[in-house]
Scaffold this motif. Structure first.
Motif, PDB file in Angstrom:
ATOM      1  N   ALA A 298       0.882  -1.164   0.000  1.00 34.05           N
ATOM      2  CA  ALA A 298       0.000   0.000   0.000  1.00 34.05           C
ATOM      3  C   ALA A 298       0.917   1.209   0.000  1.00 34.05           C
ATOM      4  N   SER A 299       0.988   1.901  -1.131  1.00 33.42           N
ATOM      5  CA  SER A 299       1.974   2.967  -1.312  1.00 33.42           C
ATOM      6  C   SER A 299       1.717   4.126  -0.344  1.00 33.42           C
ATOM      7  N   PRO A 300       2.718   4.991  -0.144  1.00 30.75           N
ATOM      8  CA  PRO A 300       2.584   6.094   0.824  1.00 30.75           C
ATOM      9  C   PRO A 300       1.354   6.953   0.566  1.00 30.75           C
ATOM     10  N   SER A 301       0.610   7.217   1.621  1.00 29.14           N
ATOM     11  CA  SER A 301      -0.599   8.032   1.529  1.00 29.14           C
ATOM     12  C   SER A 301      -0.878   8.659   2.882  1.00 29.14           C
ATOM     13  N   TRP A 302      -1.784   9.624   2.890  1.00 28.35           N
ATOM     14  CA  TRP A 302      -2.211  10.211   4.158  1.00 28.35           C
ATOM     15  C   TRP A 302      -3.688  10.559   4.091  1.00 28.35           C
ATOM     16  N   ASP A 303      -4.341  10.559   5.247  1.00 29.92           N
ATOM     17  CA  ASP A 303      -5.746  10.932   5.341  1.00 29.92           C
ATOM     18  C   ASP A 303      -5.869  12.430   5.544  1.00 29.92           C
ATOM     19  N   LYS A 318       5.214  -4.876   7.107  1.00 28.13           N
ATOM     20  CA  LYS A 318       6.128  -3.817   7.521  1.00 28.13           C
ATOM     21  C   LYS A 318       5.417  -2.488   7.310  1.00 28.13           C
ATOM     22  N   VAL A 319       5.372  -1.686   8.350  1.00 31.01           N
ATOM     23  CA  VAL A 319       4.650  -0.417   8.292  1.00 31.01           C
ATOM     24  C   VAL A 319       5.599   0.715   8.674  1.00 31.01           C
ATOM     25  N   GLN A 320       5.478   1.832   7.964  1.00 32.28           N
ATOM     26  CA  GLN A 320       6.225   3.032   8.315  1.00 32.28           C
ATOM     27  C   GLN A 320       5.271   4.208   8.339  1.00 32.28           C
ATOM     28  N   LYS A 350       2.522   0.434   3.828  1.00 31.94           N
ATOM     29  CA  LYS A 350       2.503  -0.933   4.360  1.00 31.94           C
ATOM     30  C   LYS A 350       2.982  -1.897   3.281  1.00 31.94           C
ATOM     31  N   GLN A 351       3.778  -2.895   3.664  1.00 35.30           N
ATOM     32  CA  GLN A 351       4.185  -3.955   2.750  1.00 35.30           C
ATOM     33  C   GLN A 351       3.957  -5.297   3.407  1.00 35.30           C
TER      34      GLN A 351
END
Length: 414
Positions: A298-303, A318-320, A350-351
């Protein structure tokens, strides 16, 4: 459905990445949230009842408290067992991880019983002060995760409370708290209920079975039943109660029709919000169900307009998470049964591992919008070429590669 925000001007980006991102879930609090070190959270209490198990998280943890989370509860209900009726002073959202059954709510002014049949993948909404119960009618355990949010409708401040109509309250601590009838005068109850003393003592007595009990004999309350409607009740429905009485309280989030994003190589994302479950307009909540296949990302994103409370259903990833200062506030692995909060505006990726990954996310906005950095309609493709070239000191070929090399997204796999 949740909106993947397509166009993002430079000025909007600046606003989204302001130095401080304040907590919006608790409108009565003016204290900014300092979430510089996020951690995975696991249940603190494990309570065994006659008919199942209740696990609770400590919501005084700064990450949960700051985001307005009043409760995180996982309930396992055995076959032919009943979660006794209760209500809360906060909004509550349930997700059915496993099993099938019947649940009910009692809405003031409604002549009909609000009974639903639930199954795996259903999200069920509960409003403050509305009693809720659930029965496992299947052959396997019902497993549900519930998250409660404190908002301005809660008149008891920041203190989350559950009020039990039967049984005893042992979810928040190991002390025995009685149901709400226990504190009322016995003689008064005899008069207002028009029953004898023996019945009153039974509903007031301590119950060692816990909050989930085994049902003795056949359970017949498994379909909506209509009781006679009086003239007064009909007038109430016609004068404003009707809308609440006809609200749908649940929606399945794993049906194919609810996919918001889908990549056959990477995974899928489904959403329930105020468009497919209108009662969420009142609760100001929504939910997302994420499935990542082996090594899916799930590529980088923000709400843009809500916080996320993520519960891991299966697998690991794996989450960053990165804050407004460009610092990584969480970088690690999340696994089955753990909770991780992702604050509004914080960038997250997330991966999945070799076994894949599945999670449910509860979002503090009824129509949540998120921005993705990758994909056909991503942020990077929406910003003008000259802006990217000058912002990152890129030549034309590099700008083209940055904008168009990734043809998938926001869910990708390599």
């Amino acid at each position: 459905m949740a909106k993947l925000f397509l166009l993002c001007s430079l000025s909007l980006c600046s606003l989204l990445f302001m130095r401080a991102c304040y907590c919006l879930a608790m409108p009565y609090s003016h204290i900014p949230c300092q979430l510089d070190n996020l951690t995975t959270l696991e249940p603190n209490h494990h309570i065994v009842s006659e008919g199942g198990v209740i696990e609770t998280w400590n919501t005084t943890h700064p990450e949960l408290h700051c985001l307005g989370v009043g409760a995180v509860v996982k309930r396992t209900i055995n076959p032919a067992s009943l979660l006794l009726p209760y209500y809360t002073n906060y909004l509550e959202f349930h997700y059915i991880i496993q099993g099938e059954g019947v649940a009910g709510s009692v809405v003031p002014g409604c002549a009909n019983r609000m009974i639903i049949h639930f199954r795996r993948g259903d999200v069920i909404a509960s409003y403050p002060g509305v009693p809720f119960w659930a029965y496992n009618k299947g052959k396997q355990q019902v497993v549900a995760i519930s998250v409660g949010f404190i908002n301005s409708a809660n008149q008891l401040g920041v203190i989350p409370k559950r009020f039990y109509l039967a049984g005893n309250n042992t979810e928040e601590n190991f002390n025995l708290d009685h149901n709400v009838f226990s504190g009322l005068d016995t003689g008064l109850l005899e008069e207002v209920l028009n029953v004898n003393e023996d019945i009153v003592k039974k509903i007031q007595s301590e119950d060692p079975r816990g909050q989930i009990v085994k049902v003795q004999g056949q359970f017949t309350s498994i379909s909506s039943s209509h009781q006679p409607i009086t003239t007064q009740e009909r007038n109430k429905q016609q004068s404003g109660y009707h809308e609440a009485c006809t609200f749908k309280f649940h929606e399945n989030i794993i049906d194919n029709s609810s996919y918001t994003l889908y990549n056959p190589r990477a995974g899928r994302l489904s959403t329930v919000d105020n468009f497919n479950l209108p009662i969420l307009q009142l609760l100001k909540l929504s939910a997302r169900h994420l499935v990542l296949y082996k090594n899916g990302i799930a590529s980088p994103s923000w709400d843009m307009n809500g916080h996320r409370v993520m519960y891991v259903i299966r697998g690991h990833a794996k989450v960053q998470v990165v804050n407004s200062e460009g610092n990584s506030v969480f970088e690690g692995e999340v696994t089955k049964g753990q909770v991780l909060v992702i604050p509004q505006c914080f960038v997250a990726t997330k991966q999945a591992g070799s076994e894949g990954f599945e999670a449910i996310e509860f979002v503090t906005n009824e129509n949540s919008m998120f921005v993705s950095l990758v994909g056909m309609h991503s942020l990077l493709r929406s910003i003008p070429v000259d802006v990217l070239a000058n912002a990152y000191r890129l030549n034309p070929n590099e700008v083209s590669a940055l904008m168009f090399n990734q043809t998938e997204g926001p869910l990708v796999n390599y």
